[in-house]
Motif scaffolding. Structure first.
Motif: not given
Length: 161
Positions: A79-95
């Motif tokens: 996926s687009s790195p920008v889209a993935v960064a937005a998804v991962l921003a929803q996660c806790s540091p552990e996730e």
């Protein structure tokens, strides 16, 4: 429903994912994330990634919990790195750490760098992937390079002399 009818429906859905991913994502978002994950898992990864990366970041994040690790890694990598960064921003540091472990080291590094930028800054939303074309390239070579780049969602083209 006959097997041949089901085959036709599957092929049409796959084509819809590939040709109209934004619209497909809009329809998928009406389903629970568990059902979205199950549905995407039924299609080839190259087809599933197109609507997944257009889901809302929280929806795409939820889908990751309901797909096989191999599919999750593919979605995060392709996926687009920008889209993935937005998804991962929803996660806790552990996730985030768990997802980074699924990825190639270079991809994980690129995503970590994007996430290091503060929210609401240009750095957080930039796409670090560029597709340079050398001045000595032929038109055919440049065209082929652009065709390949289009698969990642090339939106702008800058010509610099």
């Amino acid at each position: 429903m006959s097997a041949s009818a089901q085959t036709v429906i599957t092929a049409l859905n796959q084509r819809y994912f590939l040709d109209f991913p934004q619209e497909a994502a809009r329809h998928l978002e009406n389903l629970p994330t568990e059902e979205i994950g199950a549905l995407l898992a039924r299609y080839p990864q190259h087809a599933a990634v197109r609507p997944w990366q257009r889901l809302t970041p929280d929806g795409a994040r939820g889908v990751l919990d309901h797909v096989a690790p191999e599919l999750a890694a593919y979605l995060l990598t392709e996926s687009s790195p920008v889209a993935v960064a937005a998804v991962l921003a929803q996660c806790s540091p552990e996730e985030q750490s768990r997802f980074f472990q699924m990825l190639d080291a270079q991809v994980a590094l690129e995503l970590r760098e994007l996430l290091a930028y503060p929210e609401s800054t240009a750095g957080r939303i930039m796409d670090p992937v560029i597709h340079p074309i050398r001045a000595e390239s032929s038109v055919a070579e440049a065209h082929e390079r652009l065709r390949t780049a289009k698969q990642r969602g090339l939106r702008e083209l800058f010509v610099v002399d």
